[in-house]
Design an enzyme around this catalytic site. Structure first.
Site, PDB file in Angstrom:
ATOM      1  N   SER A 206      18.333  -6.812   2.838  1.00  0.00           N
ATOM      2  CA  SER A 206      18.983  -5.520   3.059  1.00  0.00           C
ATOM      3  C   SER A 206      20.482  -5.720   3.208  1.00  0.00           C
ATOM      4  O   SER A 206      20.942  -6.781   3.654  1.00  0.00           O
ATOM      5  CB  SER A 206      18.436  -4.856   4.324  1.00  0.00           C
ATOM      6  OG  SER A 206      19.231  -3.744   4.709  1.00  0.00           O
TER       7      SER A 206
ATOM      8  N   ILE B 176       8.032   0.968  -1.711  1.00  0.00           N
ATOM      9  CA  ILE B 176       8.506   0.045  -2.737  1.00  0.00           C
ATOM     10  C   ILE B 176       7.408  -0.922  -3.166  1.00  0.00           C
ATOM     11  O   ILE B 176       7.236  -1.213  -4.354  1.00  0.00           O
ATOM     12  CB  ILE B 176       9.734  -0.737  -2.225  1.00  0.00           C
ATOM     13  CG1 ILE B 176      10.919   0.198  -2.017  1.00  0.00           C
ATOM     14  CG2 ILE B 176      10.117  -1.845  -3.199  1.00  0.00           C
ATOM     15  CD1 ILE B 176      12.127  -0.488  -1.389  1.00  0.00           C
TER      16      ILE B 176
ATOM     17  N   ASN C   3       0.797  -1.221   0.000  1.00  0.00           N
ATOM     18  CA  ASN C   3       0.000   0.000   0.000  1.00  0.00           C
ATOM     19  C   ASN C   3       0.834   1.277   0.000  1.00  0.00           C
ATOM     20  O   ASN C   3       0.317   2.375  -0.165  1.00  0.00           O
ATOM     21  CB  ASN C   3      -0.947   0.029   1.208  1.00  0.00           C
ATOM     22  CG  ASN C   3      -0.202   0.061   2.528  1.00  0.00           C
ATOM     23  OD1 ASN C   3       0.390  -0.929   2.925  1.00  0.00           O
ATOM     24  ND2 ASN C   3      -0.222   1.197   3.209  1.00  0.00           N
ATOM     25  N   THR C   4       2.163   1.124   0.161  1.00  0.00           N
ATOM     26  CA  THR C   4       3.022   2.301   0.193  1.00  0.00           C
ATOM     27  C   THR C   4       4.440   1.934  -0.226  1.00  0.00           C
ATOM     28  O   THR C   4       4.792   0.751  -0.297  1.00  0.00           O
ATOM     29  CB  THR C   4       3.039   2.926   1.612  1.00  0.00           C
ATOM     30  OG1 THR C   4       3.759   4.162   1.584  1.00  0.00           O
ATOM     31  CG2 THR C   4       3.697   1.990   2.606  1.00  0.00           C
TER      32      THR C   4
ATOM     33  N   TYR D  19      16.948  -5.607  13.772  1.00  0.00           N
ATOM     34  CA  TYR D  19      16.673  -5.444  12.338  1.00  0.00           C
ATOM     35  C   TYR D  19      17.685  -6.236  11.509  1.00  0.00           C
ATOM     36  O   TYR D  19      17.307  -6.958  10.572  1.00  0.00           O
ATOM     37  CB  TYR D  19      16.722  -3.965  11.961  1.00  0.00           C
ATOM     38  CG  TYR D  19      16.505  -3.721  10.482  1.00  0.00           C
ATOM     39  CD1 TYR D  19      15.246  -3.897   9.910  1.00  0.00           C
ATOM     40  CD2 TYR D  19      17.552  -3.316   9.650  1.00  0.00           C
ATOM     41  CE1 TYR D  19      15.037  -3.683   8.557  1.00  0.00           C
ATOM     42  CE2 TYR D  19      17.351  -3.107   8.303  1.00  0.00           C
ATOM     43  CZ  TYR D  19      16.098  -3.290   7.754  1.00  0.00           C
ATOM     44  OH  TYR D  19      15.891  -3.084   6.404  1.00  0.00           O
TER      45      TYR D  19
END
Length: 360
Positions: A174, A50, A47-48, A200
């Protein structure tokens, strides 16, 4: 008039150089013009950022796009916008909360029930450096959403992906995985002091390890799996990092930062490349830095860690109880049976106790 020529030339040179530098750093656009008419794409967190731009690009290329999102109001709005801009009516919003295994299972059941095939699965959603939040099931939020939620979803859709082969799974990883470490003694930060950065990095290392182990288990199935670092992208993902909150960073560092950071449209290009490019046909188990294949960090190449993470993850999300984990890897199951037969043969031959590798 001539006095303006030099300043204009200098400005043009600097501006042009900046554009070329940014294109070089960000990787540019997906070179493939391939269309995906008739193919079904499932994208998480669409919905946002990338995810939204990936959905838009793949809808533009003719795909039937299923957008799995937690916030249905934003997801419906994004789907409507994409349908309007691409004139592709086959863009759908579906509820998916990766912080809830119940929601993941419901979403997967809906996909299996309503979709004839799944040709491309893009595990895009993620959270970054959030506080010490827990998922509905009690997992660390970053490990739960970034790894366990996608691990469960992918496994639940494996049969559909195999039936749709050749099909592709793309995991958004990442560069942060290079400093990640899998702490099997405390995956959910229940014993040690919480470090949001390390949490993360652990989740992103898990993404790469999962990619490699899944690729190994799917050999010969026609389903390929690859991980990609999309580059540094200006999205809502970094809302918890605290960047540009000081006057110095916003006024001094921001101009330089903008040269190295790409917008979501460019950030989506690596995912699109892995999803549609003819060059990616048959390529599996690899890690991509933007659109260039690269070797991941040494700890991401550890096969024992990857296998152990798979087994631990299976237990955490309840797949082991259902027999789903072994079902997806018949080769590994056969190896386990062979090992068991060998152990039976050696009983009584060696007086010393067997050494357990668990915990090493």
């Amino acid at each position: 008039m001539s006095k303006y020529i030099l300043p204009i030339s200098v400005f043009g040179t600097v501006f042009g150089g900046a554009v070329l530098l940014k294109n070089h750093v960000t990787g540019g656009r997906c070179p493939s013009k391939a269309t995906i008419n008739g193919k079904t794409v499932v994208i998480t967190g669409a919905n946002t950022g990338i995810g939204k731009e990936t959905a838009r690009e793949l809808a533009k290329r003719g795909g039937r796009v299923i957008m799995g999102c937690r916030d249905m109001e934003k997801c419906e709005a994004a789907a409507k916008e994409i349908r309007g801009k691409t004139l592709n009516p086959h863009v759908y919003a579906c509820h998916l909360d990766l912080a809830s295994t119940k929601s993941v299972r419901e979403f997967a059941e809906r996909i299996k029930r309503e979709e004839k095939h799944v040709d491309i699965l893009i595990n895009n959603a993620g959270v970054m450096r959030c506080p010490a939040w827990k998922t509905e099931d009690g997992f660390d939020m970053q490990f739960g959403v970034n790894h366990l939620g996608h691990f469960l979803l992918t496994n639940l859709l494996l049969d559909k992906l195999k039936e749709s082969a050749p099909s592709r799974v793309i995991n958004l990883a990442s560069l942060a995985h290079i400093v990640g470490k899998i702490d099997f003694e405390d995956l959910n930060w229940e014993k040690k002091k919480f470090d949001t950065k390390q949490a993360y990095c652990q989740s992103k290392l898990a993404n790469v390890l999962f990619t490699r182990e899944l690729a190994k288990r799917l050999q010969g199935s026609g389903v390929t799996v690859n991980a990609v670092h999309p580059g540094v992208v200006a999205t809502e993902l970094g809302r918890h990092t605290g960047m540009h909150q000081s006057q110095f960073s916003s006024s001094v560092l921001s101009p330089f930062f903008s040269l190295l950071v790409k917008n979501p449209e460019l950030g989506a290009q690596p995912s699109v490349y892995l999803a549609v490019s003819e060059e990616m046909e048959g390529v599996t188990g690899q890690y991509y830095d933007v659109m260039t294949e690269k070797e991941p960090a040494p700890q991401a190449l550890d096969e024992e860690t990857a296998c152990r993470l798979w087994e631990v993850s299976s237990k955490l999300v309840g797949l082991e109880e259902e027999g789903q984990s072994s079902k997806s890897n018949p080769a590994a199951e056969e190896q386990n049976k062979a090992a068991q037969r060998d152990s039976v043969k050696t009983v009584g031959q060696n007086p010393e106790p067997a050494v357990s590798t668990e915990g090493l």
